[in-house]
Enzyme design. Sequence first.
Site, PDB file in Angstrom:
ATOM      1  N   ASP A  40      41.579  38.439  40.663  1.00  0.00           N
ATOM      2  CA  ASP A  40      41.934  37.414  41.631  1.00  0.00           C
ATOM      3  C   ASP A  40      41.557  36.022  41.141  1.00  0.00           C
ATOM      4  O   ASP A  40      40.803  35.865  40.172  1.00  0.00           O
ATOM      5  CB  ASP A  40      41.210  37.682  42.960  1.00  0.00           C
ATOM      6  CG  ASP A  40      41.578  39.024  43.557  1.00  0.00           C
ATOM      7  OD1 ASP A  40      42.726  39.458  43.359  1.00  0.00           O
ATOM      8  OD2 ASP A  40      40.716  39.627  44.215  1.00  0.00           O
ATOM      9  N   TYR A  53      32.622  46.416  36.548  1.00  0.00           N
ATOM     10  CA  TYR A  53      32.413  45.051  37.010  1.00  0.00           C
ATOM     11  C   TYR A  53      30.927  44.753  37.162  1.00  0.00           C
ATOM     12  O   TYR A  53      30.121  45.651  37.420  1.00  0.00           O
ATOM     13  CB  TYR A  53      33.064  44.837  38.376  1.00  0.00           C
ATOM     14  CG  TYR A  53      34.567  44.692  38.370  1.00  0.00           C
ATOM     15  CD1 TYR A  53      35.167  43.436  38.267  1.00  0.00           C
ATOM     16  CD2 TYR A  53      35.395  45.797  38.502  1.00  0.00           C
ATOM     17  CE1 TYR A  53      36.544  43.294  38.281  1.00  0.00           C
ATOM     18  CE2 TYR A  53      36.772  45.669  38.515  1.00  0.00           C
ATOM     19  CZ  TYR A  53      37.343  44.413  38.404  1.00  0.00           C
ATOM     20  OH  TYR A  53      38.714  44.278  38.415  1.00  0.00           O
TER      21      TYR A  53
END
EC number: 5.4.99.12
Length: 247
Positions: free
Chosen positions: A56, A114
Amino acid sequence: MRYRFRCEYLGSAYFGWQEQNEHGKTKFVTVQSALEEAFRIALRTPIDLVAAGRTDTGVHARGQMVHFDYDGEIDCQKLMRSINGLGKRTVKIRELEICAPDFHSRYDAVSRYYVYTLFTRPVALLRDFGWEIGHLPVDYELMEREAKSFLGEHDFIRFCIPRNDGKSTVCNLTRFELKKVNDYISEWHIQGNRFLHRQVRAMVGTLFDVGRKRYPAGTVNEIFADKFKGERTMAPPQGLVLEDVLY
């Protein structure tokens, strides 16, 4: 022939990974569009890049995997130097190599890894790479216990913004671990087979709400069961980095 490479970029410089449609005369600069322009110049032909995941706006990457097809042989070292010279300083590629013709950066990935960074005191030099939660008292042990509820296979429909593309919202998380770097930096290490739009940020935000006693332990399971009706915190994007994609 099919080629692949790793990609590192500063997410705050782009409107996410995926190329955006034009709105009037304005075209948002994305990581994909910036790299494809550099490849077009270097190879003198348009190239379609396919990434392992669509990060994003504001989310960084250190180990994004990308593949592309090109009708001919490439001097990989020379092309890497060209792309890194032509492109912006906020995006770089490495490990460019020929791969199997059926390799797919997205569908062949077995897991994504992540890291989300938290700061417990005001920072200046690192503020673009973490979430400054400041002076708020946070129970890290409580957050760690609550994070275990994310492990395993769950439908994360209530921890994402659905893209309405008909795809499954079920994910299998194998790691959700908190590590203290020093007295003011902590990192969430999160790994799973796939992640949905804003899923990691929603999960970290929920853990923060529990850690600061805004909501009680067990909130994650209440959200999974669609029994939670309160407002929830969404962790900001700059704290999130796609560290690696594993195959």
